[in-house]
Design an enzyme around this catalytic site. Structure first.
Site, mmCIF file in Angstrom:
data_model
loop_
_atom_site.group_PDB
_atom_site.id
_atom_site.type_symbol
_atom_site.label_atom_id
_atom_site.label_comp_id
_atom_site.label_asym_id
_atom_site.label_seq_id
_atom_site.Cartn_x
_atom_site.Cartn_y
_atom_site.Cartn_z
ATOM 1 N N TYR A 299 0.854 -1.200 0.000
ATOM 2 C CA TYR A 299 0.000 0.000 0.000
ATOM 3 C C TYR A 299 0.886 1.245 0.000
ATOM 4 C CZ TYR A 299 -2.757 -3.788 2.101
ATOM 5 O OH TYR A 299 -3.330 -5.006 2.389
ATOM 6 N N CYS A 394 -4.352 3.509 11.035
ATOM 7 C CA CYS A 394 -5.151 4.703 11.339
ATOM 8 C C CYS A 394 -6.474 4.315 11.995
ATOM 9 C CB CYS A 394 -5.392 5.529 10.079
ATOM 10 S SG CYS A 394 -6.276 4.635 8.780
#
Length: 436
Positions: A299, A394
């Site tokens: 990612y 996150c």
């Protein structure tokens, strides 16, 4: 009825109990006794609304934004900043204990943000008519009611100045708000900026932006590039349309990050708090052992983390599924003279399976979306022989769920939370996992 607030919820709300049933109460703080009205109730939980604070927490303060109670974005703005950091560590701790039984002693104190206000380097705001004028703002939660926002105090000050100037030019040009009936008008305004240079994207219906309007927008101080994205799809969470077309200015927005030069396109992801992004990258680097042979980043986006880690490995391979981001990342590698850093366009799990069979991966860095690592990725990691994993998260809930699986093969060494978003309940964290 009166409720004593015992815990903080993952969205920053207070949690009290009525007959052992948890009640979620927005804007209530731990230790407070509040009079509430029940707004929702089922077998597992209830929701309440504060009518009166009977006993107030000493760390409660008056929010600096008068729209805080309406917007909901800055759910902790009524809490003094040191206490916000305690709450965020508690949110992370609760999730990691609940899902993965992680020893809370592994969780360090939250690294604070240098700026509590005016830290955000980008906004993506819907547009509508407010008091007869085209305005950028927000839709109230769970409604179609548009609210124009004159000022947002967590946006970079230059970002706010250019937003006002853009709206002034668009109003003078009689630009309309987007209508699904006509498929015309301005739907979203997106602006990102660093060091006084701003990249603006107008998300519109099937409008043609005339040369005169383009010229007037480009004359705004700090306007570095102007883009248009046509987006007419109904009922979608996507902010951009399928294509983004450059109308004027430079193709990439430059960003100097210590000794790294990055070039960023409108759809590319970059952390919204620039100063804290540097803190994040430094702490990722600190978790990686002495120079290794092969480091893989899944990612990888535009390659910011891989670029920052360039001195940590003899070879670095980034994997990203979005083609534009991969092109952007390889250009960044070339610009920084990093011949040993390359980026591949592929599904993260598929490419990692291939690489782990062919090569010995010393370190895997993952920075997944809020949904966390999917089953395919988790299975691939468990079957590999990757020595160390640095997991950038996150979302405490998905981090906890993922760690519950990864702990079958890996030991949680330490976790460093970082506050990227002051006044909100969001918390970023870096977790070091070492193969057992």
């Amino acid at each position: 009825m009166k409720v004593e607030i015992k815990k903080v919820g993952i969205n920053g709300e207070g949690i009290g109990y009525i007959d052992h049933l948890p009640v979620f109460v927005p804007k209530a703080m731990i230790g407070e006794i509040v009079d509430i009205k029940i707004t929702e109730k089922n077998k597992r939980y209830a929701r309440g609304e504060v009518l009166k604070i009977v006993s107030k927490n000493k760390d409660r303060m008056q929010p600096k934004c008068h729209l805080q109670h309406v917007c909901g974005g800055c759910s902790l703005m009524h809490v003094r900043y040191p206490k916000q950091l305690e709450y965020k560590r508690e949110i992370l701790k609760q999730s990691l204990i609940k899902y993965a039984q992680v020893d809370p002693r592994r969780i360090s104190n939250v690294l604070p943000s240098e700026d509590i206000f005016a830290y955000r380097n980008q906004f993506k705001m819907p547009c509508g008519i407010d008091e007869g004028y085209l305005e950028s703002g927000m839709f109230l939660p769970n409604s179609n009611y548009f609210l124009g926002i004159k000022k947002c105090i967590i946006h970079d000050k230059g970002l706010e100045e250019i937003r006002r100037e853009i709206m002034k030019v668009l109003n003078n040009a009689h630009m309309e708000a987007y209508s699904h009936k006509t498929k015309k008008g301005l739907r979203n305004l997106i602006v990102r900026g660093f060091d006084g240079k701003y990249q603006c994207t107008l998300v519109t219906g099937e409008n043609e932006i005339g040369a005169s309007l383009i010229q007037k927008l480009m004359q705004i101080k700090g306007m570095y590039s102007l883009w248009q994205s046509v987006h007419t799809t109904k009922k979608t969470t996507e902010v951009f349309g399928k294509k983004v077309v450059l109308l004027a200015g430079e193709k990439y927005l430059p960003l100097q990050l210590e000794d790294i030069q990055l070039q960023i396109s409108p759809r590319s992801f970059f952390q919204l708090n620039t100063k804290q992004a540097i803190q994040l990258y430094r702490n990722i680097a600190a978790m990686i052992p002495a120079k290794c042979n092969l480091l893989v980043e899944a990612y990888s986006g535009i390659g910011g983390i891989s670029m920052y880690l360039k001195d940590k490995a003899k070879e670095i391979i980034g994997i990203e599924s979005i083609k534009d981001a991969v092109v952007n990342a390889n250009q960044n590698a070339k610009k920084n003279g990093c011949e040993h850093v390359s980026f591949l366009c592929a599904d993260a799990a598929d490419k990692l399976i291939y690489l782990s069979k062919k090569r010995n991966i010393d370190v895997l860095v993952v920075d997944p979306p809020r949904s966390g690592l999917d089953d395919a990725m988790l299975d691939c990691i468990l079957r590999s022989k990757i020595k160390n994993i640095v997991y950038v998260s996150c979302n405490p809930a998905t981090l906890g769920k993922n760690l519950a699986v990864l702990q079958n093969r890996y030991r949680v060494e330490r976790i460093q939370p970082i506050d990227m978003f002051p006044n909100t309940s969001h918390i970023e964290s870096i977790c070091l996992l070492v193969r057992k």
